[in-house]
Design an enzyme around this catalytic site. Structure first.
Site, PDB file in Angstrom:
ATOM      1  N   HIS A   1       0.666  -0.949   0.293  1.00  0.00           N
ATOM      2  CA  HIS A   1       0.528  -0.252  -0.279  1.00  0.00           C
ATOM      3  C   HIS A   1       0.719   1.150   0.304  1.00  0.00           C
ATOM      4  O   HIS A   1       0.133   2.740   0.800  1.00  0.00           O
ATOM      5  CB  HIS A   1      -1.198  -0.302   0.983  1.00  0.00           C
ATOM      6  CG  HIS A   1      -1.971  -0.732   0.577  1.00  0.00           C
ATOM      7  ND1 HIS A   1      -2.990  -0.596   0.024  1.00  0.00           N
ATOM      8  CD2 HIS A   1      -2.285  -2.631   0.871  1.00  0.00           C
ATOM      9  CE1 HIS A   1      -3.894  -1.734  -0.062  1.00  0.00           C
ATOM     10  NE2 HIS A   1      -3.490  -2.263   0.836  1.00  0.00           N
TER      11      HIS A   1
ATOM     12  N   ASP B   1       2.265   1.801  -3.175  1.00  0.00           N
ATOM     13  CA  ASP B   1       2.253   2.644  -4.188  1.00  0.00           C
ATOM     14  C   ASP B   1       2.064   4.101  -4.309  1.00  0.00           C
ATOM     15  O   ASP B   1       2.174   4.730  -5.430  1.00  0.00           O
ATOM     16  CB  ASP B   1       2.177   1.577  -5.517  1.00  0.00           C
ATOM     17  CG  ASP B   1       1.409   1.085  -5.993  1.00  0.00           C
ATOM     18  OD1 ASP B   1       0.106   0.755  -4.899  1.00  0.00           O
ATOM     19  OD2 ASP B   1       0.672  -0.225  -6.500  1.00  0.00           O
TER      20      ASP B   1
ATOM     21  N   GLY C   1      -8.058 -13.771  -8.212  1.00  0.00           N
ATOM     22  CA  GLY C   1      -8.150 -13.180  -7.241  1.00  0.00           C
ATOM     23  C   GLY C   1      -7.735 -13.203  -6.328  1.00  0.00           C
ATOM     24  O   GLY C   1      -8.298 -13.136  -5.057  1.00  0.00           O
TER      25      GLY C   1
ATOM     26  N   GLY D   1      -4.689 -12.037  -5.462  1.00  0.00           N
ATOM     27  CA  GLY D   1      -3.771 -11.084  -4.781  1.00  0.00           C
ATOM     28  C   GLY D   1      -2.301 -11.475  -5.561  1.00  0.00           C
ATOM     29  O   GLY D   1      -1.317 -10.718  -5.361  1.00  0.00           O
ATOM     30  N   LEU D   2      -2.626 -11.698  -7.201  1.00  0.00           N
ATOM     31  CA  LEU D   2      -1.108 -12.522  -7.385  1.00  0.00           C
ATOM     32  C   LEU D   2      -1.098 -11.978  -8.647  1.00  0.00           C
ATOM     33  O   LEU D   2      -0.114 -11.602  -9.972  1.00  0.00           O
ATOM     34  CB  LEU D   2      -0.625 -13.878  -8.028  1.00  0.00           C
ATOM     35  CG  LEU D   2      -0.456 -14.832  -6.415  1.00  0.00           C
ATOM     36  CD1 LEU D   2      -0.260 -16.413  -6.592  1.00  0.00           C
ATOM     37  CD2 LEU D   2       0.621 -13.898  -5.714  1.00  0.00           C
TER      38      LEU D   2
ATOM     39  N   SER E   1      -5.583  -9.674 -12.508  1.00  0.00           N
ATOM     40  CA  SER E   1      -5.382  -8.748 -14.259  1.00  0.00           C
ATOM     41  C   SER E   1      -4.806  -7.928 -14.892  1.00  0.00           C
ATOM     42  O   SER E   1      -4.657  -7.549 -15.567  1.00  0.00           O
ATOM     43  CB  SER E   1      -6.537  -7.687 -12.637  1.00  0.00           C
ATOM     44  OG  SER E   1      -5.758  -7.528 -12.084  1.00  0.00           O
TER      45      SER E   1
ATOM     46  N   ASP F   1       1.941  -3.009  -9.882  1.00  0.00           N
ATOM     47  CA  ASP F   1       1.534  -4.700 -10.198  1.00  0.00           C
ATOM     48  C   ASP F   1       2.228  -4.849 -11.983  1.00  0.00           C
ATOM     49  O   ASP F   1       2.902  -5.692 -12.134  1.00  0.00           O
ATOM     50  CB  ASP F   1      -0.272  -5.376 -10.365  1.00  0.00           C
ATOM     51  CG  ASP F   1      -0.458  -5.211  -8.978  1.00  0.00           C
ATOM     52  OD1 ASP F   1       0.492  -4.749  -7.832  1.00  0.00           O
ATOM     53  OD2 ASP F   1      -1.434  -4.898  -8.253  1.00  0.00           O
TER      54      ASP F   1
ATOM     55  N   TYR G   1     -10.174  -1.597  -0.738  1.00  0.00           N
ATOM     56  CA  TYR G   1      -8.569  -0.965  -1.301  1.00  0.00           C
ATOM     57  C   TYR G   1      -9.174   0.580  -1.696  1.00  0.00           C
ATOM     58  O   TYR G   1      -7.926   1.166  -1.260  1.00  0.00           O
ATOM     59  CB  TYR G   1      -8.864  -1.596  -2.452  1.00  0.00           C
ATOM     60  CG  TYR G   1      -6.956  -1.411  -2.953  1.00  0.00           C
ATOM     61  CD1 TYR G   1      -6.085  -1.868  -2.659  1.00  0.00           C
ATOM     62  CD2 TYR G   1      -7.342  -0.437  -3.919  1.00  0.00           C
ATOM     63  CE1 TYR G   1      -5.294  -1.409  -3.254  1.00  0.00           C
ATOM     64  CE2 TYR G   1      -5.977  -0.176  -4.658  1.00  0.00           C
ATOM     65  CZ  TYR G   1      -4.543  -0.329  -4.775  1.00  0.00           C
ATOM     66  OH  TYR G   1      -3.073  -0.080  -4.997  1.00  0.00           O
TER      67      TYR G   1
HETATM   68  C1  GLA Z   1      -2.330  -4.567  -5.046  1.00  0.00           C
HETATM   69  C2  GLA Z   1      -3.105  -3.082  -6.267  1.00  0.00           C
HETATM   70  C3  GLA Z   1      -1.611  -2.211  -5.730  1.00  0.00           C
HETATM   71  C4  GLA Z   1      -1.194  -2.003  -4.986  1.00  0.00           C
HETATM   72  C5  GLA Z   1      -1.261  -3.781  -4.083  1.00  0.00           C
HETATM   73  C6  GLA Z   1      -1.049  -2.980  -2.185  1.00  0.00           C
HETATM   74  O1  GLA Z   1      -1.754  -5.427  -5.529  1.00  0.00           O
HETATM   75  O2  GLA Z   1      -3.189  -3.690  -7.833  1.00  0.00           O
HETATM   76  O3  GLA Z   1      -1.451  -0.959  -7.016  1.00  0.00           O
HETATM   77  O4  GLA Z   1      -1.424  -1.204  -4.134  1.00  0.00           O
HETATM   78  O5  GLA Z   1      -2.459  -4.000  -3.925  1.00  0.00           O
HETATM   79  O6  GLA Z   1       0.823  -2.547  -2.151  1.00  0.00           O
END
Ligand code: GLA
Length: 385
Positions: free
Chosen positions: A32, A34, A119, A121-122, A125, A169, A219
């Site tokens: 969190h 970027d 979905g 967290g890897l 998208s 990402d 988010y």
């Molecule tokens: C997701 C978002 C990223 C970043 C992370 C948290 O992956 O797509 O831009 O903010 O959460 O670090």
């Protein structure tokens, strides 16, 4: 890859002209951060998304995917809009953006296939967005600089999909290199590739198997809270981003933030940014133990101050702390479920996985998925067709 080629043939009665691949990512540290203009340390992983593709002459974009039954068939037009929650909104958003930028494109027959858990967290998208942008660039010789591919993909996620994500990402899946961590300054987009030599340890990914969707999660709320905290601090401090502020300055001026929740959010961001810089330093000194310690600290901050963890991720990290041959662990990505990462002695991964599965199941009711991952390359065309 052989499969996708065959499946493409079945659907389009021709062999694909190209197969492209784009990875997923894990973030080693700097969560969190970027969208707050600081430093992050992600790397690309060997799992990701494939695209088998050929041009057609009928000016139609045909979207097919081996993971989902929904398909789309759209004539070339000046712009497109998002339709529902279908998977093809991601590549469609990229197509829309590339056309809006005035680049010449024409019909394509496309078959996508991913092996990333969706979905989780890897960055499934970002993987498919960058894949589509890269493919359009290669197929229509758009000569887009690599950074442009990442930026277009982020814009699509922000404006077409509607998630206020930062650049991490999309940048990681575009610029990833084998066995390298990317130390990225999210404000300037300057970056360095750091050798990520884990020696006797493996980077283990643990999927909580709790499904969540970034768009539906908190988010965007965290994004807004950081903006509000920065706005309050700016009354006295000259800063563009929360990450421009160091911890001492923050302590002196935090009285400007009236809401204690916003104060906690800002403290996480500022201390996490500091941890990333420390992590880069200890990595350079090959001090993996200290790196692992920083991972634990990062998790604690995400849990207590930023409040984006949850019982599933916390249970994993709690187990890791008691496991002798694990030297560090934390949630990775946005949080609210998804995945954790851990550094575990290579010889102990089986035992670790078994112990964790039992511990986790007893508390959560189902098992997590544990897999060792390789740090791989960014988006590219696959050879050997
Ligand atoms: C997701 C978002 C990223 C970043 C992370 C948290 O992956 O797509 O831009 O903010 O959460 O670090």
């Amino acid at each position: 890859m052989a499969d996708i080629k065959e499946e493409f043939q079945k659907r389009f009665q021709k062999i694909p002209d190209h197969i492209f691949f784009s990875p997923g990512r894990v973030n080693l540290i700097g969560e969190h951060i970027d969208y707050n203009g600081g430093n992050v340390m992600p790397c690309a992983i060997s799992l990701g998304t494939y695209l088998a593709v050929s041009k057609n002459t009928d000016k139609v974009f045909r979207f097919r995917c081996l993971n989902f039954p929904e398909t789309a068939e759209l004539h070339l037009q000046n712009s497109y809009t998002k339709s529902g929650k279908e998977w093809y909104n991601y590549p469609l958003g990229i197509l829309n953006q590339v056309i809006a930028l005035g680049h010449p494109v024409s019909g394509l027959d496309m078959l996508f296939e991913g092996n990333l858990p969706i979905g989780a967290g890897l960055s499934s998208s970002a993987s498919i967005e960058v894949l589509m942008a890269y493919a359009l660039d290669q197929l229509f010789q758009l000569n887009l600089p690599k950074v442009e591919i990442a930026l277009i993909s982020k814009k699509v996620e922000n404006e077409f999909i509607g998630v206020n994500c930062g650049i991490m990402d999309q940048f990681a899946v575009t610029f990833g290199e084998k066995d390298k961590a990317i130390l990225l300054n999210c404000d300037t987009l300057d970056y360095a590739l750091l050798p990520f030599d884990t020696g006797d340890y493996s980077l283990v990914i643990i999927n909580t198997n709790k499904t969540r969707s970034l768009a539906d999660s908190k988010y965007n709320e965290r994004f807004a809270q950081c903006g509000a905290a920065l706005k309050a601090l700016k009354k006295e401090i000259d800063a563009r981003n929360l990450c421009d502020i160091d911890i001492e300055t923050f302590q002196s001026y935090k009285y400007l933030i009236a809401d204690p929740v916003l104060e906690k959010r800002a403290l996480h961001v500022i201390s996490e940014n500091f941890r990333v810089n420390k992590a880069a330093k200890v990595l350079n000194e090959n001090n993996l133990d200290e790196f692992g310690e920083l991972m634990y600290q990062s998790h604690e901050s995400l849990k207590e101050l930023y409040e984006v963890s949850g019982i599933e991720l916390d249970t994993i990290v709690e187990f890791c702390k008691t496991y002798r041959d694990c030297i560090g662990a934390r949630m990775t990505g946005a949080g609210f479920g998804g995945c954790a990462i851990a550094l575990v002695d290579k010889k102990k991964i089986g035992d670790f996985g078994q112990g964790l599965a039992e511990f986790y199941k007893a508390r959560i009711g189902y098992e997590p998925t544990v897999f060792a991952s390789e740090i791989g390359y960014g988006v590219r065309e696959c050879s050997g067709l």
